[in-house]
Scaffold this motif. Structure first.
Motif, PDB file in Angstrom:
ATOM      1  N   ASP A  45      -2.401  -8.838 -10.425  1.00  0.00           N
ATOM      2  CA  ASP A  45      -1.111  -9.119  -9.797  1.00  0.00           C
ATOM      3  C   ASP A  45      -0.080  -8.242 -10.488  1.00  0.00           C
ATOM      4  OD1 ASP A  45      -2.182 -11.033  -8.110  1.00  0.00           O
ATOM      5  OD2 ASP A  45      -1.700 -12.700  -9.435  1.00  0.00           O
ATOM      6  N   MET A  46       0.815  -7.651  -9.698  1.00  0.00           N
ATOM      7  CA  MET A  46       1.768  -6.695 -10.259  1.00  0.00           C
ATOM      8  C   MET A  46       3.136  -6.888  -9.630  1.00  0.00           C
ATOM      9  SD  MET A  46       1.437  -2.520 -10.399  1.00  0.00           S
ATOM     10  CE  MET A  46       0.290  -2.441 -11.762  1.00  0.00           C
ATOM     11  N   THR A  47       4.136  -6.558 -10.415  1.00  0.00           N
ATOM     12  CA  THR A  47       5.497  -6.460  -9.903  1.00  0.00           C
ATOM     13  C   THR A  47       6.194  -5.338 -10.659  1.00  0.00           C
ATOM     14  OG1 THR A  47       7.482  -7.704  -9.292  1.00  0.00           O
ATOM     15  CG2 THR A  47       6.583  -8.147 -11.482  1.00  0.00           C
ATOM     16  N   GLU A  48       7.303  -4.901 -10.109  1.00  0.00           N
ATOM     17  CA  GLU A  48       8.075  -3.819 -10.721  1.00  0.00           C
ATOM     18  C   GLU A  48       9.453  -4.350 -11.098  1.00  0.00           C
ATOM     19  OE1 GLU A  48      10.006   0.087  -8.840  1.00  0.00           O
ATOM     20  OE2 GLU A  48       7.802   0.130  -8.836  1.00  0.00           O
ATOM     21  N   VAL A  49       9.858  -4.034 -12.320  1.00  0.00           N
ATOM     22  CA  VAL A  49      11.162  -4.444 -12.831  1.00  0.00           C
ATOM     23  C   VAL A  49      11.888  -3.193 -13.303  1.00  0.00           C
ATOM     24  CG1 VAL A  49      12.282  -5.696 -14.728  1.00  0.00           C
ATOM     25  CG2 VAL A  49      10.346  -6.730 -13.538  1.00  0.00           C
ATOM     26  N   ARG A  50      13.149  -3.107 -13.013  1.00  0.00           N
ATOM     27  CA  ARG A  50      13.951  -1.977 -13.506  1.00  0.00           C
ATOM     28  C   ARG A  50      14.893  -2.490 -14.582  1.00  0.00           C
ATOM     29  NH1 ARG A  50      12.621   2.293 -10.642  1.00  0.00           N
ATOM     30  NH2 ARG A  50      12.094   2.067  -8.455  1.00  0.00           N
TER      31      ARG A  50
END
Length: 187
Positions: A45-50
């Motif tokens: 499971d992946m997500t992107e955070v800036r």
């Protein structure tokens, strides 16, 4: 700048609240603080955070703890992540509960997830952040302990500790490992 932040844990509801899944819990806290949502991708499971011009790819491998290297290697290659931009978060029974210990490289210290990552990457030259889970268990009961659930006291302290780990991950991505170690390893 792109970073791969990997939280180690085991998939499945039976492991969700266990000490061994603290890597997942830390990434969940960072995603929540950033209003990010995980989606299922290849090997996890992946997500992107800036954060401050940096892109942090948060990965919770679905390969089980002891085979985490497969997911890490795949996503490092797919996203062209440099080894110095990899951070792996794991539990550590040698550290008191809630202790944060960041290192730029090192041995697996008996942690099979870290061992598999080093083996498949062909190096131990990657940063690892350990979350102390304590070692208060009878001899021969390590597996029961790490796969056991948190005490009420630990659960009460958890939000504060998770907040510290989230800050340290953001620091790692913005000011690097050495300065983050100096600022967070003593807290």
């Amino acid at each position: 700048m792109k970073y791969l932040i990997v939280g180690l844990g085991n998939i499945g509801m039976e492991y969700a609240g266990t000490r061994h899944n603290i890597g997942f819990k830390v990434l969940d806290a960072l995603a929540e603080a950033s209003n990010a949502v995980f989606t299922t991708v290849r090997y996890g499971d992946m997500t992107e955070v800036r954060h401050k011009g940096r892109t942090l790819l948060l990965l919770k491998p679905s390969t089980y703890m002891n085979l985490s290297g497969k997911a890490v290697r795949y996503w490092m290659e797919a996203e062209k992540i440099a080894p110095e931009n990899l951070l792996v978060i794991s539990d550590d029974i040698a550290l008191p509960f809630g202790t944060l210990r960041l290192r730029p490289k090192g041995s697996a210290g008996g942690h099979n997830g870290l061992k598999n990552i080093a083996e498949l990457l062909g190096t131990e030259e990657f940063a690892r952040m350990r979350f102390g889970i304590g070692g208060d268990f009878p001899r021969g009961h390590q597996v029961d302990y790490v796969l056991g659930e948190w005490t009420d006291e630990e659960l009460r302290a958890m939000p504060e500790r998770l907040k510290l780990f989230v800050e340290a991950i953001r620091s790692f991505a913005t000011v690097g490992c050495a300065l983050t170690m100096n600022n967070y390893n003593k807290k």
